[in-house]
Design an enzyme around this catalytic site. Structure first.
Site, PDB file in Angstrom:
ATOM      1  N   SER A 192       0.801  -1.234   0.000  1.00  0.00           N
ATOM      2  CA  SER A 192       0.000   0.000   0.000  1.00  0.00           C
ATOM      3  C   SER A 192       0.827   1.274   0.000  1.00  0.00           C
ATOM      4  CB  SER A 192      -1.013   0.003   1.144  1.00  0.00           C
ATOM      5  OG  SER A 192      -0.474  -0.520   2.293  1.00  0.00           O
ATOM      6  N   THR A 211      -0.456   2.147   4.936  1.00  0.00           N
ATOM      7  CA  THR A 211      -0.050   3.517   4.610  1.00  0.00           C
ATOM      8  C   THR A 211       0.761   4.054   5.771  1.00  0.00           C
ATOM      9  OG1 THR A 211      -1.951   4.045   3.252  1.00  0.00           O
ATOM     10  CG2 THR A 211      -0.966   5.887   4.427  1.00  0.00           C
ATOM     11  N   THR A 263       1.397   6.936   0.422  1.00  0.00           N
ATOM     12  CA  THR A 263       0.525   5.779   0.172  1.00  0.00           C
ATOM     13  C   THR A 263       0.345   5.510  -1.319  1.00  0.00           C
ATOM     14  OG1 THR A 263      -1.655   4.845   0.732  1.00  0.00           O
ATOM     15  CG2 THR A 263      -1.636   7.118   0.019  1.00  0.00           C
ATOM     16  N   ARG A 285      -8.601   8.567  -8.476  1.00  0.00           N
ATOM     17  CA  ARG A 285      -9.041   8.768  -7.088  1.00  0.00           C
ATOM     18  C   ARG A 285      -7.847   9.175  -6.204  1.00  0.00           C
ATOM     19  NH1 ARG A 285      -7.588   6.538  -1.863  1.00  0.00           N
ATOM     20  NH2 ARG A 285      -9.381   6.754  -0.497  1.00  0.00           N
ATOM     21  N   VAL A 286      -8.070  10.178  -5.391  1.00  0.00           N
ATOM     22  CA  VAL A 286      -7.051  10.606  -4.430  1.00  0.00           C
ATOM     23  C   VAL A 286      -7.680  10.551  -3.042  1.00  0.00           C
ATOM     24  CG1 VAL A 286      -5.686  12.574  -3.627  1.00  0.00           C
ATOM     25  CG2 VAL A 286      -5.798  12.058  -6.070  1.00  0.00           C
ATOM     26  N   GLY A 287      -6.950   9.994  -2.092  1.00  0.00           N
ATOM     27  CA  GLY A 287      -7.472   9.879  -0.728  1.00  0.00           C
ATOM     28  C   GLY A 287      -7.012  11.025   0.159  1.00  0.00           C
ATOM     29  N   ASP A 288      -6.964  10.751   1.445  1.00  0.00           N
ATOM     30  CA  ASP A 288      -6.597  11.776   2.423  1.00  0.00           C
ATOM     31  C   ASP A 288      -5.093  12.013   2.522  1.00  0.00           C
ATOM     32  OD1 ASP A 288      -6.489   9.058   3.459  1.00  0.00           O
ATOM     33  OD2 ASP A 288      -5.802   9.992   5.318  1.00  0.00           O
ATOM     34  N   THR A 347      -4.691   6.939   8.821  1.00  0.00           N
ATOM     35  CA  THR A 347      -4.665   5.812   7.893  1.00  0.00           C
ATOM     36  C   THR A 347      -6.051   5.182   7.866  1.00  0.00           C
ATOM     37  OG1 THR A 347      -3.648   3.665   7.397  1.00  0.00           O
ATOM     38  CG2 THR A 347      -3.717   4.291   9.702  1.00  0.00           C
ATOM     39  N   GLY A 348      -6.393   4.599   6.729  1.00  0.00           N
ATOM     40  CA  GLY A 348      -7.711   3.993   6.595  1.00  0.00           C
ATOM     41  C   GLY A 348      -8.462   4.584   5.408  1.00  0.00           C
ATOM     42  N   GLY A 373      -9.728   6.960   3.270  1.00  0.00           N
ATOM     43  CA  GLY A 373      -9.363   8.370   3.176  1.00  0.00           C
ATOM     44  C   GLY A 373     -10.528   9.329   3.077  1.00  0.00           C
TER      45      GLY A 373
HETATM   46  C1  SD4 Z   1      -6.264   6.345   1.287  1.00  0.00           C
HETATM   47  N1  SD4 Z   1      -5.739   6.560   3.623  1.00  0.00           N
HETATM   48  O1  SD4 Z   1      -5.802   6.489   0.160  1.00  0.00           O
HETATM   49  C2  SD4 Z   1      -5.322   5.918   2.409  1.00  0.00           C
HETATM   50  C3  SD4 Z   1      -5.318   4.428   2.487  1.00  0.00           C
HETATM   51  C4  SD4 Z   1      -4.652   3.834   3.692  1.00  0.00           C
HETATM   52  O2  SD4 Z   1      -3.575   2.074   4.626  1.00  0.00           O
HETATM   53  O3  SD4 Z   1      -4.475   4.428   4.717  1.00  0.00           O
HETATM   54  N2  SD4 Z   1      -4.215   2.616   3.607  1.00  0.00           N
HETATM   55  O4  SD4 Z   1      -7.445   6.499   1.537  1.00  0.00           O
END
Ligand code: SD4
Length: 326
Positions: free
Chosen positions: A83, A185, A203, A213-216, A236-237, A239
């Site tokens: 990841s 991450t 990440t 797609r873009v996360g947090d 983490t998690g 996003g």
């Molecule tokens: C996301 N927060 O792109 C990241 C993913 C993540 O462990 O934390 N993975 O949403």
């Protein structure tokens, strides 16, 4: 070691009154400066090698900024880490797209998102911070900038990640998964011997996500936030959930108001659960990690899977299980 106990608001007010008498007249911080446990490095998940790389820097009296960058580069280069960086699971079109950001004690920050073909987005993010007047570059523009800075273009899709993607393609179910056992991450925070606090987050995002797609993780205030006078937080998690509540920024602001890092992480998770409702939130894996400028650590997650790695002068890369809501 268990995370430090939550300081109640009343205790905090007492502490503030006390600290006010010992604060230097030059200090502009409203945050109580108690005894600091430093240097200290803390990172999300089981990341002893990343902490060791960061520790090498701070133990030699180096800058927290160099420490977090060096720490983040470790999982970025590890093909087994699916990841982050090289070996990260691709999106649903088979492309490995990376997100990262970095922030220093003066709130200078840099970020890149949706970057392909470069193993170390954290170093590109640092270059954005230090060599451009901007905070964030994305996609092709970030890649052009990376090339102009001499970063090497590489194929990041390993045979194993390609195999996992081909397996996923058989059903092509669009559930960008966030399997609690399968993500790591890295958000890494460091307080150096000079009291400077910095953070980094990097990440490959959610596996088999939509292209683009873009996360947090590269979003300042969501996946990472640092205020050198107060504290830092990272996430983490899933996003989308952290972005919705500006999670890392919220935690630092709660700490500014007197909550311990632990209490602030708990409040952010509860806020998220209140918005989603318990039923839905049970399916969402989200975790926060925070470090105060006094060297206190806090961590909290929705479900019971989160762990973090702590390095202090007394504890070499201890992996600690976080408390959780569910
Ligand atoms: C996301 N927060 O792109 C990241 C993913 C993540 O462990 O934390 N993975 O949403």
């Amino acid at each position: 070691m268990k995370p430090s106990a939550t300081t109640s608001r009343r205790e905090f007010l007492k502490l503030s009154a006390l600290s006010a008498t010992v604060l230097s007249v030059n200090s502009v911080s409203a945050f109580p400066l108690t005894k600091t446990n430093k240097p200290i490095v803390v990172s999300t998940w089981r990341n002893p090698d990343a902490n060791a790389a960061a520790w090498k820097v701070v133990a030699a009296n180096g800058r927290a900024l160099d420490a977090v960058e060096q720490g983040a580069r470790v999982p970025e280069a590890n093909p087994k880490d699916t990841s982050v960086g090289y070996g990260g699971l691709p999106d649903r079109d088979g492309c490995v797209t990376l997100d990262a950001c970095i922030m220093d004690e003066k709130s200078n920050c840099g970020a890149v998102a949706f970057v392909q073909g470069y193993k170390h987005p954290i170093s590109i993010a640092r270059a954005v911070m230090e060599k451009t007047p901007h905070v964030m570059l994305v996609g092709k523009g970030a890649e052009q900038f990376a090339a102009s800075q001499g970063f090497k273009k590489e194929n990041l899709l390993t045979r194993e990640s390609e195999k996992a993607w081909k397996e996923w393609l058989k059903k092509s179910e669009y559930k960008p998964y966030h399997n609690p056992g399968q993500h790591d991450t890295i958000g890494i925070l460091a307080l150096d011997a000079n009291g400077k606090l910095c953070g980094a987050c990097t990440t490959s995002g959610m596996a088999f996500k939509m292209h683009g797609r873009v996360g947090d993780s590269p979003i300042i205030g969501a996946g990472l936030y640092v205020d050198g006078e107060v504290g830092a937080a990272t996430a983490t998690g899933v996003g989308e959930e952290m972005i919705r509540i500006a999670g890392s920024n919220s935690i630092v602001e709660l700490m500014r108001q007197g909550l311990t890092p632990q209490a602030a992480c708990e409040e952010a998770i509860k806020r998220l659960i209140r918005k989603r409702g318990e039923e839905k939130a049970k399916e969402l894996s989200v975790a926060f990690l925070a470090l105060s400028v006094n060297g206190e650590v806090g961590a909290y997650s929705t479900n019971d899977v989160f762990e973090y790695t702590l390095t202090t002068p007394d504890q070499m890369h201890s992996v600690i299980r976080s408390e959780s809501y569910f």
